[in-house]
Design a protein around this motif. Structure first.
Motif: not given
Length: 194
Positions: A127-138
């Motif tokens: 879950x954290x991997x996805x969230x961390x990556x998505x925070x870069x863009x949204x």
């Protein structure tokens, strides 16, 4: 009988465990089944792993690394919003939907972690991997909403007879990214007070 030199045996057993989990579930993945599939003596299983839990932890750790690599390949770069949306769509429909085995493994991991706390760090990390990556863009709220959608739709891709289409996913991600389908925790709390 001469002992067969097999320097990659441990890795082969872990890979085979993931294949077996995808085919038979965690419950159907045993030392005996794995030894037969790997063509190794049953005693070799206990030589390389202290027990089934250690083997499952190693296997799910390897799976988590595979997911981390997929997410990283799509989202660990500078992207404009529309390109980030397309990267998320490709992650869902090209990577996750194209990896049915991975979807089943993920489902097995989540079911196991719901009953066995020692496996929850893997689900948290995914879950954290996805969230961390998505925070870069949204925004934070959009990243959380998109990540939740990815988690849910990944399950649908495995079990639904009519999973969402690419165009449906694209429109959903676009709406989540724009905030039109997101209510932040702050605004929810404010609405509740009023």
């Amino acid at each position: 009988m001469a002992r067969r030199w097999d320097p990659h045996r441990r890795d082969r057993i872990i890979d085979t465990a993931l294949e077996c989990i995808a085919e038979h579930g965690v419950a159907g993945t045993t030392h005996r089944v794995l030894a037969a599939r790997c063509d190794v003596p049953l005693g070799s299983m206990t030589y390389h792993f202290s027990g089934m839990d250690e083997l499952l932890l190693e296997a799910f750790g390897r799976y988590a690394a595979r997911v981390r690599d997929m997410v990283s390949a799509r989202l660990d770069q500078e992207l404009e919003t529309e390109a980030a949306i397309e990267a998320v769509v490709a992650l869902i429909h090209d990577d996750f939907q194209g990896d049915v085995t991975g979807g089943v493994i993920s489902y097995e991991l989540y079911a196991l972690a719901s009953r066995r706390p020692e496996f929850r760090p893997f689900t948290h990390d995914l879950i954290d991997v996805g969230l961390t990556a998505l925070r870069r863009h949204f925004t934070e709220d959009a990243a959380r909403a998109i990540n939740t959608y990815i988690e849910g739709v990944s399950t649908h891709l495995v079990i639904d007879t009519q999973p969402p289409t690419v165009s449906h996913t694209r429109e959903t991600i676009r709406r989540l990214a724009s905030g039109s389908a997101v209510v932040s925790a702050t605004s929810s709390a404010q609405s509740a007070v009023q």
